[in-house]
Every structure is written in structure tokens, then in C-alpha cells.
Design a protein around this motif. Structure first.
Motif, PDB file in Angstrom:
ATOM      1  N   PRO A  84      55.244  40.696  49.326  1.00 45.33           N
ATOM      2  CA  PRO A  84      54.560  39.506  49.491  1.00 45.33           C
ATOM      3  C   PRO A  84      55.661  38.132  49.872  1.00 45.33           C
ATOM      4  O   PRO A  84      56.671  38.002  48.868  1.00 45.33           O
ATOM      5  CB  PRO A  84      53.789  39.269  48.269  1.00 45.33           C
ATOM      6  N   LEU A  85      55.352  37.477  50.678  1.00 41.56           N
ATOM      7  CA  LEU A  85      56.356  36.159  51.061  1.00 41.56           C
ATOM      8  C   LEU A  85      55.706  34.972  50.545  1.00 41.56           C
ATOM      9  O   LEU A  85      56.498  34.128  50.304  1.00 41.56           O
ATOM     10  CB  LEU A  85      56.690  36.305  52.516  1.00 41.56           C
ATOM     11  N   ASN A  86      54.421  35.150  50.556  1.00 42.45           N
ATOM     12  CA  ASN A  86      53.687  33.626  50.007  1.00 42.45           C
ATOM     13  C   ASN A  86      54.225  33.515  48.390  1.00 42.45           C
ATOM     14  O   ASN A  86      54.211  34.430  47.636  1.00 42.45           O
ATOM     15  CB  ASN A  86      52.181  33.988  49.989  1.00 42.45           C
ATOM     16  N   ASP A  87      54.344  32.227  47.994  1.00 42.01           N
ATOM     17  CA  ASP A  87      54.666  31.947  46.768  1.00 42.01           C
ATOM     18  C   ASP A  87      53.566  32.235  46.059  1.00 42.01           C
ATOM     19  O   ASP A  87      52.382  32.167  46.322  1.00 42.01           O
ATOM     20  CB  ASP A  87      54.965  30.500  46.827  1.00 42.01           C
ATOM     21  N   ALA A  88      53.683  32.872  44.629  1.00 45.41           N
ATOM     22  CA  ALA A  88      52.466  33.363  44.078  1.00 45.41           C
ATOM     23  C   ALA A  88      51.649  32.041  43.623  1.00 45.41           C
ATOM     24  O   ALA A  88      50.379  32.341  43.193  1.00 45.41           O
ATOM     25  CB  ALA A  88      52.912  33.914  42.910  1.00 45.41           C
TER      26      ALA A  88
ATOM     27  N   THR B 246      46.707  45.272  51.641  1.00 44.25           N
ATOM     28  CA  THR B 246      48.324  44.796  51.575  1.00 44.25           C
ATOM     29  C   THR B 246      48.590  44.235  50.229  1.00 44.25           C
ATOM     30  O   THR B 246      47.751  44.222  49.611  1.00 44.25           O
ATOM     31  CB  THR B 246      48.550  43.803  52.817  1.00 44.25           C
ATOM     32  N   ASN B 247      49.623  43.994  50.140  1.00 46.25           N
ATOM     33  CA  ASN B 247      50.222  43.561  48.861  1.00 46.25           C
ATOM     34  C   ASN B 247      50.055  41.875  48.874  1.00 46.25           C
ATOM     35  O   ASN B 247      50.075  41.335  49.908  1.00 46.25           O
ATOM     36  CB  ASN B 247      51.681  43.990  48.442  1.00 46.25           C
TER      37      ASN B 247
ATOM     38  N   ALA C 294      50.656  48.461  43.880  1.00 47.98           N
ATOM     39  CA  ALA C 294      51.885  47.591  43.879  1.00 47.98           C
ATOM     40  C   ALA C 294      51.577  46.889  42.163  1.00 47.98           C
ATOM     41  O   ALA C 294      50.444  46.711  41.785  1.00 47.98           O
ATOM     42  CB  ALA C 294      52.010  46.598  44.884  1.00 47.98           C
ATOM     43  N   GLY C 295      52.760  46.240  41.689  1.00 51.88           N
ATOM     44  CA  GLY C 295      52.655  45.325  40.495  1.00 51.88           C
ATOM     45  C   GLY C 295      53.659  44.265  40.494  1.00 51.88           C
ATOM     46  O   GLY C 295      54.787  44.611  40.917  1.00 51.88           O
ATOM     47  N   SER C 296      53.224  43.066  40.206  1.00 49.94           N
ATOM     48  CA  SER C 296      54.443  42.097  40.163  1.00 49.94           C
ATOM     49  C   SER C 296      54.202  41.133  39.110  1.00 49.94           C
ATOM     50  O   SER C 296      53.205  40.955  38.347  1.00 49.94           O
ATOM     51  CB  SER C 296      54.228  41.491  41.526  1.00 49.94           C
TER      52      SER C 296
END
Length: 746
Positions: A115-119, A149-150, A387-389
Motif C-alpha cells: 500500500p502506498l496510501n498513507d494509513a 488488494t492490500n 497481509a498484515g501491517s
């Protein structure tokens, strides 16, 4: 000054390194060619995608044909239902885009599936990664929900980018190359880029790029000083590919996000009110350091492992760090706005206002892991992944009294945000019929996503305690069917997507608004036909929303779009595409979107004032069925391409119908229709094969000097007698601006 010297030294070092790599590749050419033949033995299985025609795929070459330093959204303008805009009027500084009227904060963007979007803000600030297009191997923009998608769900489109080499690149890139590019243009706009790529023996490959972009901007003082980099080291063997990538950038940009009134547009379209104040002599002055300063670094390790002839594992570890601040003059502001006591120089004097310098800081960390297992056979493709973040972000602000020097670097707020999320999904394509020119494919996709979000501290907007904790559980199913027969393709897709609110929805929510997650039911029905020299397509879409976060036309004092939930709304339209290539040297392509974007029974809380502009109360007012703000009913793009004997010219025209600046449908707050034509020309010099390739380039944007605004906002209130006041503002875009340059590759 030190930073500039470091940048120059880095570029000189890079050029020397690139030249050494080129010499090495030339002296080792035979070895590399032999090794290059071994590389394709790795079988990279593509992940499952919807077999539908709502995607636009672009290669690195296609992306960079018009690249003179503008940020990525301006390179995608001929995509159906797509609109780009910028604060500085040129597309160099802060740049945004919308798809089908949906703003960029609700469009999922990834790089190598990360992911490129700021969380928290859920947006991508392209100014942080100028010239990113130069390092992309390919890009896919899919309208609608798309596949799992993530990161957060797609609510208008998904933008998936890759910097990893394709199998074709691994096959073809037996020789190294060095690429130098320079272009300059109006408003002191300059771009310098140097990149190198070399393939070593034993299946190793190195890539690197440095880019520098500077511009004064179309608006006064809207300067941009941008620097970015990309580097990767990869091993590509018979059963294993592993790549380490690092990319990022740093920017200093003078603010241009305040917008101007209609009167300003008539007197001076380049007027920029940012940093304006009255100095001690009573003269109008502009604060010289009204700048945004930010750095962002991305690190990724990607593994592609062949497990069996039909099974491939993809796994990625990633870490992103961002940090910076902006410095801003806040003229004639109350001490109490920063939680400070009034200034009392003596017993009889109380001073409540002053000119302040405000500093707002960010520091954030984002890390996580992604995996997918891909299976491919004759009848079916299957992808299982997850995925995990984890994200941590700190926000704080300092303020200094610039007029009376009573306050020095006083902290006036501090808050933090923590966001953790995980998802797991399975998606498959099943080819029921799979003959040479006839196929029938079923598509299915199931995803579960969990999000934990907590914010706490002091709110920077009203200095009140800020606390919110949310747990979201989202189930996002998707399904589709596609039939193909001798160039004809018919498809139908259905998807459900859920998405959480952003940080701004919590920090700037009105007293009557509690941010809710939004849900989308997306229906896509399409048909395409591909002939020998032409192609046509039509896509019908209906996007039915529950609690959609629609743009209100209002912005935060940092230029961020503000949104609020509406219970029911929808977007529906048809996207028509066509391409005709009657000869080998001429191509005509066009797309047209006709849409209706409505909120039935729209209500909003409106401030009520008396005749002396004293706010009395807020009333909830029903505006009936309205058109959603920033959602034009017509978007048209037309491109003529001429390509003959090393010369190529693209003539692109974009036409956009009227847009409302808020959700009241007032004719006093609109963006007028506009049409813009851009021309890009390239010529490759006819040099001997052993010589470097030299290409000349010229570009004229807004060829016919159209005076237009592509973005804006509005503040509306009502008086006791029922009359209303509208205060719209606009972001003017540049008239004709010309750029030229060259590319040398060897």
C-alpha cells in the motif's frame, strides 16, 4: 546550502557509477548474453485479475512519453473518467486526481502490492516521490472496485504500480544501459534524471535512478524543489527471484493550497494569498518560508519462489518512514487559538491578536508483510493471499509570536495515531470454455479485512481532547463472468467493498457528524470488439453507496479535502472507448464518459447568521436530490498520434463539463466547463547502431491558452431571512506552457 551540495555530489557520484557499470557491461557482453538466456527459466505466474475491460495498462515507455517533470496523475489524463489537478497550476507541486468523481483519498494505490496510501490520511502525496514514473516497469489503473488488494478498498479505482522487472525485461535486458534526461520550460521548470541498469553474471541485476525537479510554479511563489531516488538489487535464478528495493524522496514546496476568489481570477490569475500579512510598516508582505518540507523512504524485499511447475509463492516485507513539517504565517490570529494567554504589556493594555509562525510536524512508521500463493493450470487460476501491517504516526505543533516576540516555539498540540490491519483472500478464474478464439470464464474473489484504529491526544483544529478507538470487520466479495468469441468480449462484474473513515473524518467532524465506514455495491457490464485496425468498447457502471463519504467543497487549513457521510447516494454512467489505426503511422484514440452522480434527499447542517454576521445557530436543511460535488456529467479525451521515421507527435484534447463545488447545486459555486489541448513531439536521431540513442522532445501544454480552473471549494451560510451567501474559491491552472529537452541512452 549543504543540502544542495550533497545533492550535486550524489548526482556526480551516480553518473560516475553508471558509466562504470556501462563499461563493465560492454566488456562482459558475451557472458551477460549467455547468462541472460538462463534467466527466463523462472516461471512467474501472474496473479488472478478480473477478465474485464475496465483496466488501463501502461508500460514504462508509454508512461514516460509525456514526462517533463509533472507528477504521475498528469501522465494518466487520457484514461476514461479520469481528472487531474494541481495546486501550483503546473502539476509539479501538490497534485491530485479523481476517477468517476471519487477523490484520490479513496482510491487504492500500491507499489509492488505494498500500500502506498498513507494509513491515516489515506492519500498519496506525489510531490514526495517526484518522477516516480521513471522507475515503474508497468502500471494498471482499474476503474471500479477491482480485485482484492492490500490496504484500504477501492471506491472509485485502484492504481497498481510495479518497479520489478517483467519476464520480458529479464529476457531482453542482456546489455546494460545508462540513461540521461534533461528538460526545461516555462516558469523556470527543470528536470534532470539519470538512471542505470546492468545485468551481471550469475543472474544478478542492479538498477538505480536519481531525479531532480524544480519549478517556480504558475502561481506566484508556488516553488517546488523536489528530489527522488530509486535503487534495487535483484537475483533472478531458475527457481528463485529476490529483489531488494529502496525508493523515496524529499521536497520543499511553497504553499499554494489557499485558493483564490473569482475576483482574484479577473485581476491576476497567478495571485497566491499564501503567506500574506501586513508588516510593521503597514505594507502587504509575504512570509518567505511558507514552505512544506517532507521526506519519505520506502524499503521492500520481494521474493518469488517457484514451488512446483504450477505453483509460485510471492512474499514481501516492507517498511516506510515519513517525516517533516510545514512552516506557516498565521496573520492577525488570536492567542487563544493556540491555547495561549493574551499579551498584557502593562496593566491597562490587553492584546488579543498577533502574527504567528506555526509549525506542524509529522513522523510516521509503517511496516508489514504480504504473501500470495499462485496456482495456474489449463482450466483455472487460483490465488490465496493475505497481509498484515502496523502504522504509528505522531503529530505535534509549535508556534512562535512573530509580532511581539512573546512566544518562542511553544507546543500547542500533540497527538498520535495507531493503525493495525490484516486481510486474507482467495480469488480464482475458471475457464469453462478455453478454445483458441472462444472463451468463457468465471471469476470469484472473497476477502476478509480487519482494521484497528486509535487516535489520542490534543486535536490540532480546536485544541480539545481527541480520542477515538475503532474496530472494523469487513467482508468484500466479488464475482464476474466473461465471454470472448473472435474479438468480441462481453463481461459482467459485481463487487461489494467496505472502507473505513480517514483521520480527518475524526479530527474535523462537525458536532453533528460521527464518521461511519462506507459501503459500495459496484455493478459493471461491458462489451468490447477488437478488429485488425480498430477497437471499440462500452462499459456501463452503477455504483450504489451506503454512507458514502462525499466531498463537501470544504478544505482543512492544510489543503486536505473534507468529506462527510451521506446515507444513500449513487454514481452511474457509461464509458465509451475507441481506437482506430488506418495506417502504420497514424492512430486515433478517444474515450467519453457520460454519468449521473446523485444524492437523494440530501441534508446538511448550515450555520445561520443575523444581519450583522453573528452566528446564531445551526439548522439542518434539506436540499432535495442533488448532484455530488466534483462529479462532472461529461468527460471526453481525444488523442491523435503520428509516428513516422523516428518522429512521433501526440495531440491530446481533454474536455470536462460543469462541476459543482459543494452538494447544494448552487450556480454561484461551480467549476466552469473547460477544454485543454496538449501536444508532445519526439524525434529520435538516425544515428549508427553503435552510437548512443538520442531523442529530442518538445511539449506544449494548454496549447490554446485556455483560462480554466480544475479544482476549488466553497463556504456557504444562510441568514435568518432564508437568503444564502456563497464564498467559492478556485485553483487556477496555467495557460500555455512550453517545455523541451533531450534523452541520451547508451
Amino acid at each position: 546550502m549543504l543540502l544542495k551540495k550533497m545533492k550535486k555530489t550524489s548526482i556526480l557520484f551516480f553518473c560516475a557509477f553508471a558509466q562504470c557499470m556501462s563499461v563493465y557491461a560492454q566488456t562482459s557482453e558475451d557472458t551477460i548474453l549467455i547468462q541472460g538466456r538462463d534467466i527466463p527459466e523462472v516461471s512467474i505466474i501472474a496473479k488472478v485479475e478480473q477478465p474485464a475491460d475496465t483496466r488501463r495498462k501502461l508500460s514504462n515507455e508509454q508512461l514516460n512519453r509525456e514526462n517533463t517533470g509533472q507528477n504521475l496523475p498528469f501522465l494518466l489524463q487520457n484514461t476514461p473518467s479520469f481528472l487531474a489537478t494541481s495546486d501550483d497550476g503546473l502539476g509539479i507541486g501538490y497534485t491530485y486526481f479523481r476517477v468517476r468523481g471519487t477523490d484520490h483519498t479513496r482510491i487504492n494505490m500500491t507499489v509492488n502490492d505494498v500500500p502506498l496510501n498513507d494509513a491515516e490520511s489515506q492519500t498519496v502525496f506525489w510531490v514526495n516521490m517526484t518522477d516516480m514514473a521513471s522507475s515503474l516497469t508497468n502500471l494498471t489503473l482499474q476503474r471500479g472496485v477491482g480485485t482484492s488488494t492490500n490496504g484500504s478498498s477501492s471506491f472509485g479505482a485502484s492504481l497498481n504500480m510495479s518497479t520489478l522487472p517483467t519476464q520480458k525485461m529479464l529476457n531482453d535486458s542482456a546489455r546494460a544501459h545508462v540513461r540521461l534526461q534533461f528538460n526545461g520550460g516555462m516558469y523556470h521548470t527543470f528536470r534532470e534524471m539519470v538512471s542505470a541498469q546492468v545485468q551481471f553474471p550469475r543472474n544478478w541485476r542492479i538498477e538505480a535512478r536519481l531525479s531532480k525537479v524544480n519549478s517556480d510554479g504558475y502561481l506566484y511563489r508556488a516553488k517546488s524543489d523536489l528530489f527522488s531516488y530509486y535503487g534495487s538489487v535483484g537475483y533472478y535464478g531458475k527457481a528463485t527471484n529476490i529483489t531488494f528495493s529502496a525508493f523515496g524522496g524529499m521536497e520543499t514546496t511553497y504553499m499554494a493550497w489557499d485558493g483564490v476568489t473569482a475576483e482574484n481570477l479577473l485581476t491576476d490569475r497567478r495571485y497566491n494569498p499564501a503567506g500574506e500579512y501586513t508588516n510593521a510598516n503597514g505594507d502587504i508582505a509575504y512570509y518567505p518560508r511558507q514552505n512544506d518540507n517532507y521526506k519519505q523512504q520506502h524499503f521492500q524485499i520481494n521474493l518469488v519462489q517457484k514451488l512446483a511447475p504450477q505453483w509460485v509463492l510471492n512474499a514481501t516485507l516492507h517498511y516506510t518512514h515519513g517525516g517533516g513539517y510545514y512552516e506557516q504565517m498565521k496573520a492577525n490570529k488570536k492567542y487563544s487559538a493556540f491555547g495561549l494567554p493574551n499579551y498584557e504589556p502593562n496593566d491597562s493594555t490587553v492584546i488579543k491578536k498577533s502574527n504567528f509562525i506555526r509549525y506542524k510536524y509529522l513522523d510516521n512508521h509503517y511496516y508489514g508483510g504480504i504473501f500470495s500463493i499462485n496456482y495456474r493450470s489449463e482450466p483455472a487460476d487460483l490465488t490465496i493471499g493475505g497481509a498484515g501491517s502496523h502504522y504509528m504516526g505522531d503529530h505535534w505543533g509549535l508556534v512562535t509570536d512573530d509580532l511581539y516576540q512573546t512566544v518562542t516555539a511553544e507546543e500547542f498540540y500533540r497527538s498520535n495515531g495507531v493503525k493495525a490491519e490484516g486481510n486474507i483472500y482467495a480469488k480464482a478464474n475458471w475457464r469453462i470454455i478455453n478454445k483458441q478464439k472462444r472463451k468463457l470464464t468465471l471469476y470469484g474473489d472473497l476477502q476478509y479485512r480487519y482494521v484497528y484504529y486509535h487516535i489520542g491526544g490534543i486535536n490540532d483544529e480546536d485544541l480539545q481532547p481527541l480520542t477515538a478507538t475503532r474496530h472494523y470487520h469487513f467482508f468484500n466479495p466479488k464475482a464476474g463472468i466473461t465471454y470472448e468469441d473472435h474479438g468480441h468480449q462481453v463481461y459482467f462484474n459485481f463487487a461489494i467493498a467496505n472502507r473505513e473513515p480517514s483521520r480527518k473524518n475524526f479530527t474535523e467532524a462537525g458536532e453533528h457528524d460521527i464518521p461511519l465506514p462506507e459501503k459500495l455495491y459496484d455493478y459493471e457490464l461491458g462489451y468490447t470488439y477488437s478488429g485488425e485496425r480498430w477497437r471499440v468498447g462500452a462499459n456501463l457502471y452503477y455504483m450504489d453507496y451506503k454512507n458514502q463519504l462525499v466531498l463537501t467543497g470544504k478544505y482543512s487549513d492544510t489543503g486536505a479535502y473534507l468529506t462527510r457521510n451521506v446515507a444513500k447516494s449513487h454514481r452511474m454512467g457509461i464509458e465509451l472507448t475507441g481506437l482506430w489505426m488506418p495506417t502504420s503511422w497514424f492512430q486515433w484514440s478517444a474515450n467519453l464518459t457520460l454519468s449521473r452522480n446523485k444524492i437523494p434527499n440530501y441534508t446538511d447542517w448550515v450555520s445561520i447568521y443575523d444581519a450583522d454576521w453573528n452566528e446564531i445557530r445551526q439548522d439542518e436543511i434539506n436540499f432535495g436530490t442533488v448532484t455530488i460535488a466534483f462529479s462532472p456529467s461529461v468527460i471526453f479525451s481525444n488523442t491523435f498520434t503520428f509516428d513516422y521515421a523516428g518522429f512521433r507527435a501526440d495531440v491530446q484534447t481533454i474536455a470536462v463539463s460543469k462541476q459543482y463545488l459543494d452538494n447544494t447545486m448552487s450556480e454561484e459555486a461551480i467549476l466552469k466547463p473547460y477544454t485543454v489541448t496538449n501536444v508532445t513531439m519526439h524525434y529520435t536521431l538516425p544515428l549508427p547502431a553503435k552510437w548512443p540513442t538520442i531523442q529530442l522532445m518538445a511539449q506544449a501544454n494548454n496549447l490554446f491558452n485556455s483560462a480554466y480552473e480544475s479544482n476549488g471549494g466553497n463556504w456557504m451560510c444562510q441568514f435568518e431571512d432564508g437568503s444564502r451567501s456563497y464564498s467559492p474559491w478556485y485553483y487556477a491552472q496555467a495557460g500555455i506552457n512550453v517545455h523541451a529537452g533531450f534523452v541520451v541512452q547508451w
